[in-house]
Each structure stands twice: as structure tokens, then as C-alpha cells.
Design a protein around this motif. Structure first.
Motif, short mmCIF file in Angstrom:
data_model
loop_
_atom_site.label_atom_id
_atom_site.label_comp_id
_atom_site.label_asym_id
_atom_site.label_seq_id
_atom_site.Cartn_x
_atom_site.Cartn_y
_atom_site.Cartn_z
N THR A 48 0.81 -1.23 0.00
CA THR A 48 0.00 0.00 0.00
C THR A 48 0.84 1.27 0.00
O THR A 48 0.30 2.36 0.12
CB THR A 48 -0.93 0.03 1.23
OG1 THR A 48 -0.13 -0.06 2.42
CG2 THR A 48 -1.92 -1.13 1.19
N PHE A 50 2.05 3.46 -1.96
CA PHE A 50 2.09 4.07 -3.29
C PHE A 50 2.87 5.39 -3.30
O PHE A 50 3.45 5.75 -4.31
CB PHE A 50 0.67 4.32 -3.80
CG PHE A 50 -0.19 3.08 -3.82
CD1 PHE A 50 0.05 2.08 -4.73
CD2 PHE A 50 -1.22 2.93 -2.91
CE1 PHE A 50 -0.72 0.94 -4.75
CE2 PHE A 50 -2.01 1.79 -2.91
CZ PHE A 50 -1.76 0.79 -3.84
N SER A 219 -7.42 -3.67 -6.48
CA SER A 219 -6.13 -3.56 -7.14
C SER A 219 -5.98 -4.64 -8.20
O SER A 219 -6.52 -5.74 -8.06
CB SER A 219 -4.99 -3.71 -6.11
OG SER A 219 -5.02 -2.67 -5.17
N SER A 263 -10.24 5.86 0.77
CA SER A 263 -8.93 5.45 0.26
C SER A 263 -8.51 6.29 -0.92
O SER A 263 -9.33 6.97 -1.55
CB SER A 263 -8.97 3.98 -0.17
OG SER A 263 -9.27 3.14 0.90
N ILE A 265 -5.79 5.68 -4.40
CA ILE A 265 -4.89 4.79 -5.12
C ILE A 265 -4.73 5.33 -6.53
O ILE A 265 -5.70 5.85 -7.10
CB ILE A 265 -5.45 3.33 -5.15
CG1 ILE A 265 -4.47 2.39 -5.87
CG2 ILE A 265 -6.82 3.28 -5.78
CD1 ILE A 265 -4.91 0.94 -5.87
N SER A 273 -12.17 1.94 -8.01
CA SER A 273 -11.77 2.82 -6.91
C SER A 273 -12.75 3.96 -6.75
O SER A 273 -12.96 4.75 -7.68
CB SER A 273 -10.36 3.38 -7.15
OG SER A 273 -10.00 4.29 -6.12
#
Length: 313
Positions: A48, A50, A219, A263, A265, A273
Motif C-alpha cells: 500500500t 504508493f 487492485s 482510500s 490509489i 476505486s
């Protein structure tokens, strides 16, 4: 009325200034990735982290470079060294201590946050954290991934631990006086609103310091991605997720700090997402919904301390 207990307000009051988390990426893995296992069903190969620098870069260099960038951009003056990716106590104790000391000597670091799993908490590691805290006069936060109180869902997402391990870890950490931030996902396939409420109640009963909510993203190249693409699982609607967040907050103790609601991403790394909506738009919609319905954190926090005895009066 304050809708929820914001992390930024908590930090400002605690440290009397603007504080920013600096991610640190260590060359570690996760016990749930050993012996052919691929980790939790939702976790990508890269974990996680990133926004973190490569783990090949030293801890000190990661912190110094990121700190310089953040100081210019956000005018922060104090920082938290956040050991973020994978399981940061899944190390030999000597190595664990060495990494912490590298972070502790960096200027303007006021706190160390260590992200780990409930089944990787042991007295030996807590003693190291205690030593670092006393030697360098630093606050310590342990970040624990629970995700859900539903142990059936934990098994289904191949989490590798149940609810008992989380409770055990919390009790051990509490005995050292460290703060605890728990990571939770409110829209895991298989969970419903009752699970949301029970998760809020358990965190409140355990007197957790803070909670970090993650809206589930899918993901690429994960078990959940396979299930999502073959139609085995479906994601709840955006409206349902917002209702779950509101419900979670209403049952959560008002003393617990809320570090995050959604979240984030990179789009290139996910097949799903945040319902193709930016996190800040989702947050604005949630807060507007809470204001309209007279909702606030702790609205239904009335279930502890022998609640049924109120019937006698």
C-alpha cells in the motif's frame, strides 16, 4: 456541532503546530505472503506504499527528502515518521530497532507510527518501541489492520488472523501506553450494516485512539480482482458506502480520532476505486448528508457501561 473528531485537529492540539506524516518504506514483507501465499485478497504485490520512496533508499534519506518537499508544499514544521508498507514488525528485533533509530534522529520528528498486523505484536518489539520513545522523547503509535470485526469475512479475504488476535494485540499495546490506530474497510464483500455497527462498537469498547477508514478498491492482479472480474463479488453502491460511514461514525465513541474516511490509489493500479469519484467529493457529499440528517460521531454511543441498567430508573 463537530461532525466527527478530525485527525488534523487532534494533531494540532497535541503538537501545537502543523504536523505531517512522512511515509517510510522498509525492505520487509508480510507473514501472509510466505509459503506460496499471496497475502490478503485485496492487497497488491507492491503493498500500500504508493506514495513512498523505494525501500532501497535509507530511512534517513527517505525522511529527509520527503520532509523537504512537504515543508515547501504544506508549511509543516513537525513530522511523524510513518513506517507504512507491509508488516513493519515482521523483522528481527535488532533490525527493527536499527530502522527506528534511523528515523528517531531526524530533525523535527515528533512521533513514530508503525504499521503492522495483530499477529505480529510481541512484548520484545513493544519493549524496543518503549526504549526508542524514552531515549529520543518521541510519541509512539501502532497502526493495526483489522479491516472488519466479522471473522467470517476475515477468513474469506484470507486475512490470516481473526478477531481474537486483534484483541490480544490491542491489550498488549495498551499495557505500554502507546496510541493505537486501527484500519477498517466498511464495504468488504460479505459485510453488511450490522458488521459496520459491531466494528464501531468493538473499537470503542477497546478504547482505540484513532481509526482510519479505507473505501475498498480493487487492485490489479489480486484475488479480489479475479473475483470482481468474474462476477463472484460485487461492490456496494456509493450511496450505500456513505450510509455505512455515517452509521459507523454514529456508533463510534466521540473520543476516537478519525484519521481518514476514504482510500486513495493511482488509477493505473486499480480496476475499481471510489466509484470513479475523487475522495474529496465523496467527503463533501458525506458531510453534507450528515448535516442534513443531524448525524454526528457518537450519536448512538450509548451501549457501554452497563447500558441495560438504565431500565431500572
Amino acid at each position: 456541532m463537530k461532525l466527527y473528531n478530525k485527525y488534523s485537529d487532534f494533531l494540532h492540539e497535541k503538537y501545537h503546530g502543523k504536523v505531517y506524516k512522512l511515509p517510510v518504506n522498509l525492505p520487509v514483507t508480510c507473514p501472509n505472503r510466505l509459503n506460496g501465499k499471496k497475502g490478503c485478497a485485496f492487497c497488491a504485490e507492491a503493498g500500500t506504499g504508493f506514495e513512498a520512496m523505494p525501500s532501497s533508499v535509507s530511512v534517513k534519506e527517505q525522511l529527509e527528502k520527503t520532509k523537504t518537499h512537504i515543508q515547501k508544499k504544506y508549511k509543516a514544521t513537525k513530522f511523524i515518521a510513518y513506517f507504512q508498507n507491509y508488516t513493519n514488525t515482521f523483522l528481527h528485533p535488532q533490525k527493527f530497532c536499527q530502522y527506528l533509530e534511523e528515523a528517531a534522529v531526524v530533525d523535527d520528528i515528533v512521533e513514530i507510527a508503525v504499521s503492522t498486523r495483530p499477529d505480529c505484536i510481541k512484548k520484545e518489539y513493544l519493549e524496543i518501541l518503549k526504549k526508542i520513545s524514552k531515549t529520543y522523547d518521541l510519541q509512539i503509535t501502532v497502526e493495526l489492520g483489522l479491516q472488519t470485526a466479522n471473522y467470517h469475512t476475515l477468513e474469506d479475504i484470507e486475512r490470516g488472523h481473526g478477531l481474537a488476535e486483534f484483541i490480544d494485540a490491542v491489550l498488549k499495546i495498551h499495557s505500554y501506553g502507546f496510541e493505537i490506530c486501527t484500519h477498517v474497510i466498511l464495504n468488504l464483500p460479505g459485510d453488511d450494516r450490522r458488521d459496520v455497527i459491531e466494528t464501531a462498537k468493538i473499537l470503542s469498547a477497546l478504547n482505540i485512539t484513532a481509526v482510519k477508514l479505507h473505501s475498498l478498491y480493487i487492485s490489479k492482479n489480486t484475488l479480489l480482482c479475479e473475483r470482481y472480474e468474474n462476477g463472484t463479488i460485487a461492490m456496494c453502491s456509493k450511496e450505500e458506502y456513505l450510509q455505512r460511514v455515517q452509521l459507523f461514525l454514529e456508533y463510534l465513541s466521540p473520543d476516537i480520532v478519525v484519521e481518514r474516511l476514504f482510500s486513495r490509489i493511482p488509477k493505473k493500479d486499480a480496476v475499481f476505486s471510489n466509484w470513479n469519484t475523487s475522495w474529496w467529493k465523496l467527503q463533501d457529499e458525506l458531510l453534507e448528508q450528515m448535516e442534513f440528517t443531524n448525524s454526528f460521531q457518537g450519536k448512538h454511543f450509548d451501549y457501554l457501561d452497563g447500558a441495560a441498567l438504565k431500565l431500572l430508573s
